[in-house]
Design a protein around this motif. Structure first.
Motif, PDB file in Angstrom:
ATOM      1  N   HIS A 162       0.851  -1.200   0.000  1.00 54.12           N
ATOM      2  CA  HIS A 162       0.000   0.000   0.000  1.00 54.12           C
ATOM      3  C   HIS A 162       0.882   1.245   0.000  1.00 54.12           C
ATOM      4  CE1 HIS A 162       1.196  -0.741   4.108  1.00 54.12           C
ATOM      5  NE2 HIS A 162       0.755   0.427   4.499  1.00 54.12           N
ATOM      6  N   THR A 163       0.266   2.395  -0.215  1.00 53.10           N
ATOM      7  CA  THR A 163       1.001   3.654  -0.107  1.00 53.10           C
ATOM      8  C   THR A 163       0.814   4.198   1.307  1.00 53.10           C
ATOM      9  OG1 THR A 163      -0.896   4.902  -0.919  1.00 53.10           O
ATOM     10  CG2 THR A 163       0.719   4.192  -2.551  1.00 53.10           C
ATOM     11  N   ALA A 164       1.865   4.856   1.828  1.00 51.35           N
ATOM     12  CA  ALA A 164       1.804   5.378   3.202  1.00 51.35           C
ATOM     13  C   ALA A 164       2.663   6.631   3.303  1.00 51.35           C
ATOM     14  CB  ALA A 164       2.290   4.323   4.193  1.00 51.35           C
ATOM     15  N   GLN A 165       2.288   7.494   4.214  1.00 50.25           N
ATOM     16  CA  GLN A 165       3.069   8.710   4.472  1.00 50.25           C
ATOM     17  C   GLN A 165       4.234   8.392   5.402  1.00 50.25           C
ATOM     18  OE1 GLN A 165       2.693  11.949   3.237  1.00 50.25           O
ATOM     19  NE2 GLN A 165       1.309  10.908   1.819  1.00 50.25           N
ATOM     20  N   SER A 166       5.421   8.856   5.053  1.00 48.81           N
ATOM     21  CA  SER A 166       6.605   8.659   5.884  1.00 48.81           C
ATOM     22  C   SER A 166       7.506   9.872   5.736  1.00 48.81           C
ATOM     23  CB  SER A 166       7.333   7.381   5.448  1.00 48.81           C
ATOM     24  OG  SER A 166       8.476   7.154   6.239  1.00 48.81           O
ATOM     25  N   ASP A 167       7.741  10.578   6.847  1.00 41.10           N
ATOM     26  CA  ASP A 167       8.573  11.798   6.829  1.00 41.10           C
ATOM     27  C   ASP A 167       8.092  12.790   5.780  1.00 41.10           C
ATOM     28  OD1 ASP A 167      10.189  10.770   8.859  1.00 41.10           O
ATOM     29  OD2 ASP A 167      11.498   9.752   7.425  1.00 41.10           O
ATOM     30  N   GLY A 168       6.759  12.939   5.680  1.00 44.03           N
ATOM     31  CA  GLY A 168       6.190  13.922   4.761  1.00 44.03           C
ATOM     32  C   GLY A 168       6.149  13.493   3.314  1.00 44.03           C
ATOM     33  N   GLU A 169       6.590  12.256   3.029  1.00 44.11           N
ATOM     34  CA  GLU A 169       6.579  11.752   1.650  1.00 44.11           C
ATOM     35  C   GLU A 169       5.631  10.567   1.541  1.00 44.11           C
ATOM     36  OE1 GLU A 169      10.266  10.681  -0.278  1.00 44.11           O
ATOM     37  OE2 GLU A 169      11.350  12.106   0.967  1.00 44.11           O
ATOM     38  N   THR A 170       5.038  10.390   0.361  1.00 44.74           N
ATOM     39  CA  THR A 170       4.252   9.190   0.111  1.00 44.74           C
ATOM     40  C   THR A 170       5.192   8.110  -0.415  1.00 44.74           C
ATOM     41  OG1 THR A 170       2.356  10.574  -0.486  1.00 44.74           O
ATOM     42  CG2 THR A 170       2.229   8.252  -1.069  1.00 44.74           C
ATOM     43  N   ARG A 171       5.140   6.923   0.210  1.00 43.54           N
ATOM     44  CA  ARG A 171       6.046   5.839  -0.161  1.00 43.54           C
ATOM     45  C   ARG A 171       5.255   4.549  -0.404  1.00 43.54           C
ATOM     46  NH1 ARG A 171      11.283   7.427   1.071  1.00 43.54           N
ATOM     47  NH2 ARG A 171      12.142   5.366   1.516  1.00 43.54           N
ATOM     48  N   LEU A 172       5.888   3.626  -1.112  1.00 49.87           N
ATOM     49  CA  LEU A 172       5.302   2.298  -1.297  1.00 49.87           C
ATOM     50  C   LEU A 172       5.793   1.421  -0.146  1.00 49.87           C
ATOM     51  CD1 LEU A 172       3.674   0.294  -3.051  1.00 49.87           C
ATOM     52  CD2 LEU A 172       5.808  -0.244  -4.243  1.00 49.87           C
ATOM     53  N   ARG A 173       4.853   0.822   0.567  1.00 53.73           N
ATOM     54  CA  ARG A 173       5.212   0.083   1.782  1.00 53.73           C
ATOM     55  C   ARG A 173       4.690  -1.349   1.718  1.00 53.73           C
ATOM     56  NH1 ARG A 173       3.585   2.875   7.347  1.00 53.73           N
ATOM     57  NH2 ARG A 173       5.297   4.274   6.718  1.00 53.73           N
ATOM     58  N   PRO A 190       6.908   4.595  -6.755  1.00 55.37           N
ATOM     59  CA  PRO A 190       7.156   4.599  -8.202  1.00 55.37           C
ATOM     60  C   PRO A 190       6.128   5.478  -8.920  1.00 55.37           C
ATOM     61  CG  PRO A 190       6.937   2.348  -7.321  1.00 55.37           C
ATOM     62  CD  PRO A 190       6.462   3.288  -6.265  1.00 55.37           C
ATOM     63  N   GLY A 191       6.530   6.054 -10.030  1.00 53.78           N
ATOM     64  CA  GLY A 191       5.605   6.857 -10.826  1.00 53.78           C
ATOM     65  C   GLY A 191       4.423   6.026 -11.294  1.00 53.78           C
ATOM     66  N   GLY A 192       3.223   6.539 -11.124  1.00 54.91           N
ATOM     67  CA  GLY A 192       2.023   5.822 -11.538  1.00 54.91           C
ATOM     68  C   GLY A 192       1.345   5.063 -10.410  1.00 54.91           C
ATOM     69  N   ALA A 193       2.028   4.969  -9.252  1.00 54.05           N
ATOM     70  CA  ALA A 193       1.456   4.209  -8.128  1.00 54.05           C
ATOM     71  C   ALA A 193       0.635   5.088  -7.187  1.00 54.05           C
ATOM     72  CB  ALA A 193       2.572   3.522  -7.352  1.00 54.05           C
ATOM     73  N   GLU A 194       0.563   6.389  -7.485  1.00 50.16           N
ATOM     74  CA  GLU A 194      -0.192   7.292  -6.618  1.00 50.16           C
ATOM     75  C   GLU A 194      -1.648   6.844  -6.512  1.00 50.16           C
ATOM     76  OE1 GLU A 194       1.365   8.197  -9.386  1.00 50.16           O
ATOM     77  OE2 GLU A 194       3.099   9.394  -8.770  1.00 50.16           O
ATOM     78  N   GLY A 195      -2.153   6.759  -5.306  1.00 50.80           N
ATOM     79  CA  GLY A 195      -3.560   6.417  -5.102  1.00 50.80           C
ATOM     80  C   GLY A 195      -3.909   4.967  -5.333  1.00 50.80           C
ATOM     81  N   MET A 196      -2.887   4.080  -5.441  1.00 50.03           N
ATOM     82  CA  MET A 196      -3.194   2.660  -5.649  1.00 50.03           C
ATOM     83  C   MET A 196      -3.934   2.095  -4.432  1.00 50.03           C
ATOM     84  SD  MET A 196       0.315   0.473  -4.969  1.00 50.03           S
ATOM     85  CE  MET A 196      -0.459  -0.987  -4.251  1.00 50.03           C
ATOM     86  N   PRO A 197      -4.840   1.141  -4.644  1.00 51.89           N
ATOM     87  CA  PRO A 197      -5.541   0.546  -3.506  1.00 51.89           C
ATOM     88  C   PRO A 197      -4.591  -0.325  -2.694  1.00 51.89           C
ATOM     89  CG  PRO A 197      -6.096  -0.625  -5.537  1.00 51.89           C
ATOM     90  CD  PRO A 197      -5.259   0.557  -5.932  1.00 51.89           C
ATOM     91  N   GLY A 198      -4.802  -0.385  -1.376  1.00 51.49           N
ATOM     92  CA  GLY A 198      -4.017  -1.304  -0.549  1.00 51.49           C
ATOM     93  C   GLY A 198      -4.430  -2.725  -0.879  1.00 51.49           C
ATOM     94  N   VAL A 199      -3.454  -3.621  -1.162  1.00 54.00           N
ATOM     95  CA  VAL A 199      -3.772  -4.993  -1.573  1.00 54.00           C
ATOM     96  C   VAL A 199      -2.970  -5.995  -0.737  1.00 54.00           C
ATOM     97  CG1 VAL A 199      -4.403  -4.339  -3.928  1.00 54.00           C
ATOM     98  CG2 VAL A 199      -2.028  -4.950  -3.431  1.00 54.00           C
ATOM     99  N   ILE A 200      -3.609  -7.150  -0.458  1.00 52.39           N
ATOM    100  CA  ILE A 200      -2.922  -8.218   0.274  1.00 52.39           C
ATOM    101  C   ILE A 200      -2.590  -9.324  -0.726  1.00 52.39           C
ATOM    102  CG2 ILE A 200      -2.962  -9.764   2.261  1.00 52.39           C
ATOM    103  CD1 ILE A 200      -5.342  -8.096   3.349  1.00 52.39           C
ATOM    104  N   ILE A 201      -1.305  -9.498  -1.021  1.00 52.70           N
ATOM    105  CA  ILE A 201      -0.861 -10.492  -2.002  1.00 52.70           C
ATOM    106  C   ILE A 201      -0.642 -11.823  -1.279  1.00 52.70           C
ATOM    107  CG2 ILE A 201       0.899 -11.072  -3.694  1.00 52.70           C
ATOM    108  CD1 ILE A 201       1.310  -8.085  -4.133  1.00 52.70           C
ATOM    109  N   PRO A 202      -1.333 -12.899  -1.694  1.00 56.09           N
ATOM    110  CA  PRO A 202      -1.273 -14.170  -0.961  1.00 56.09           C
ATOM    111  C   PRO A 202       0.131 -14.771  -0.885  1.00 56.09           C
ATOM    112  CG  PRO A 202      -3.027 -14.191  -2.612  1.00 56.09           C
ATOM    113  CD  PRO A 202      -2.199 -12.974  -2.878  1.00 56.09           C
ATOM    114  N   ARG A 203       0.342 -15.546   0.167  1.00 53.44           N
ATOM    115  CA  ARG A 203       1.650 -16.158   0.436  1.00 53.44           C
ATOM    116  C   ARG A 203       2.172 -16.953  -0.757  1.00 53.44           C
ATOM    117  NH1 ARG A 203       0.169 -18.725   4.733  1.00 53.44           N
ATOM    118  NH2 ARG A 203      -0.357 -20.673   3.701  1.00 53.44           N
TER     119      ARG A 203
END
Length: 372
Positions: A162-173, A190-203
């Protein structure tokens, strides 16, 4: 359908796609791989209805066509063919057989119709962006050990991207937790990932993805929708359904007020934990950390097997503290740290402890204590 393909190319592609094929399934066609011959290429597709892998390789196609054959049997046959051999593949539509010829060896395999093969990759994906293969591998490697295997808490059976705020920046986490430990790693968005939905990728998808990017130096194209995710790695495309659930508010378990800080040589710490835990019982792999100014005493007491202690030097100037942890979980986390030092931020014997590498602010780990 008729074509000729080099054995090495055929084996490599089959190795990529057959890993998602279940050896036992109640739906016969899911045991098969779909082969689609087009001008100049042979495409392979395999699925277990949760994941789908597609790969295309160059081939001398004399007659286009499509068919499905038993995946693991085909893989085993090709694996045993001589290196460098040319494999002649042709379909006999009347006998519903696919024949493979390489040198003096000839095999005939039963087939099922290509039109019956399921397709989970169809549909709009929405969000698309690109990541360096090594960046994606880092996110996976540093978090997957903490994925839960407890099926009742199915929403923890994967990595939460998901995307998350860290030190004032949006990051992929990327975050994974099993309730005993938590791993969190992030990188610049990464460019284009702004506003992506949070997703749980299976094991299972995580392990498959990690295997596919193992030797890839190229970028990975990622496409995300609320129900599916797709990864394009070179000539391979992996599509997977997502876990349909809500990942818990993990931020609440990341301690904010741990004011006791211990810094230790990571290599020394790993060796000491590994040595003293030799004596621990399989059932309760607890190791006790007795932390005092400038020294750490690790101890294990197993009434059935004996006891062990080891002392190592640390940087610590707070009140003495005794706290217990699962030795395996300690080693799992310590082995993720790339720098020479490990930093433990502690509060008290009953509260979670935060572990990180002082030279890498992008990754952090949380570990719940044990009673010892």
């Amino acid at each position: 359908m008729r074509l000729v393909i080099e054995r090495g190319e055929l084996l490599r592609a089959l190795g990529h796609v057959t890993s998602v094929v279940e050896r036992r399934t109640t739906i016969p066609i899911l045991s098969n791989v779909l082969l689609v011959a087009r001008e100049g290429t042979l495409e392979f597709k395999a699925t277990d209805l949760e994941r789908e892998v597609i790969e295309s390789v160059a081939a001398d196609v004399q007659q286009p066509g499509a068919v499905t054959v038993p995946a693991h049997m085909l893989h085993d046959i090709v694996r045993k063919l001589p290196d460098g051999s040319q494999v002649d593949i042709r379909r006999d539509a009347e006998k519903e057989r696919l024949t493979l010829t390489a040198g003096q060896a000839r095999f005939a395999l039963q087939t099922l119709p290509a039109e019956d093969f399921p397709d989970i990759g169809i549909g709009e994906m929405g969000q698309e962006f690109e990541l360096a293969a090594q960046d994606l591998k880092r996110l996976i490697d540093k978090t997957r050990f903490a994925i839960s295997t407890e099926e009742t808490r199915y929403y923890l059976n994967g990595i939460y991207f998901h995307t998350a705020q860290s030190d004032g920046e949006t990051r992929l986490r990327a975050v994974a937790t099993d309730g005993h430990r938590l791993a969190q790693v992030e990188l610049p968005l990464p460019g284009g990932a702004e506003g992506m939905p949070g997703v749980i990728i299976p094991r299972k998808t995580v392990h498959e993805l990690n295997r596919l990017i193992e030797d890839s130096a190229a970028g990975v194209k990622v496409a995300v929708s609320p129900a599916k995710v797709r990864f394009e790695i070179g000539s391979v495309t992996l599509t997977s359904k997502l876990i349909d659930g809500t990942f818990p508010d993990y931020g609440r378990v990341i301690p904010q007020g741990n004011d006791k800080e211990m810094t230790v040589s990571n290599a020394e710490f790993i060796s000491a934990v590994d040595r003293v835990s030799t004596i621990a019982s399989e059932r309760g792999k607890a190791v006790k950390l007795n932390i005092q100014p400038d020294k750490l005493v690790l101890s294990v007491n197993n009434p059935e097997g004996g006891s062990a202690t080891e002392e190592i030097g640390v940087e610590y100037d707070a009140q003495p503290l005794e706290i217990g942890f699962n030795a395996k979980y300690l080693l799992d986390i310590a082995s993720q740290l790339e720098g020479e030092r490990a930093c433990f931020k502690l509060a008290d014997p009953g509260s979670p402890t935060m572990v990180n590498d002082p030279s890498d602010e992008a990754a952090l780990y949380v570990l719940m204590p044990m009673r010892v």
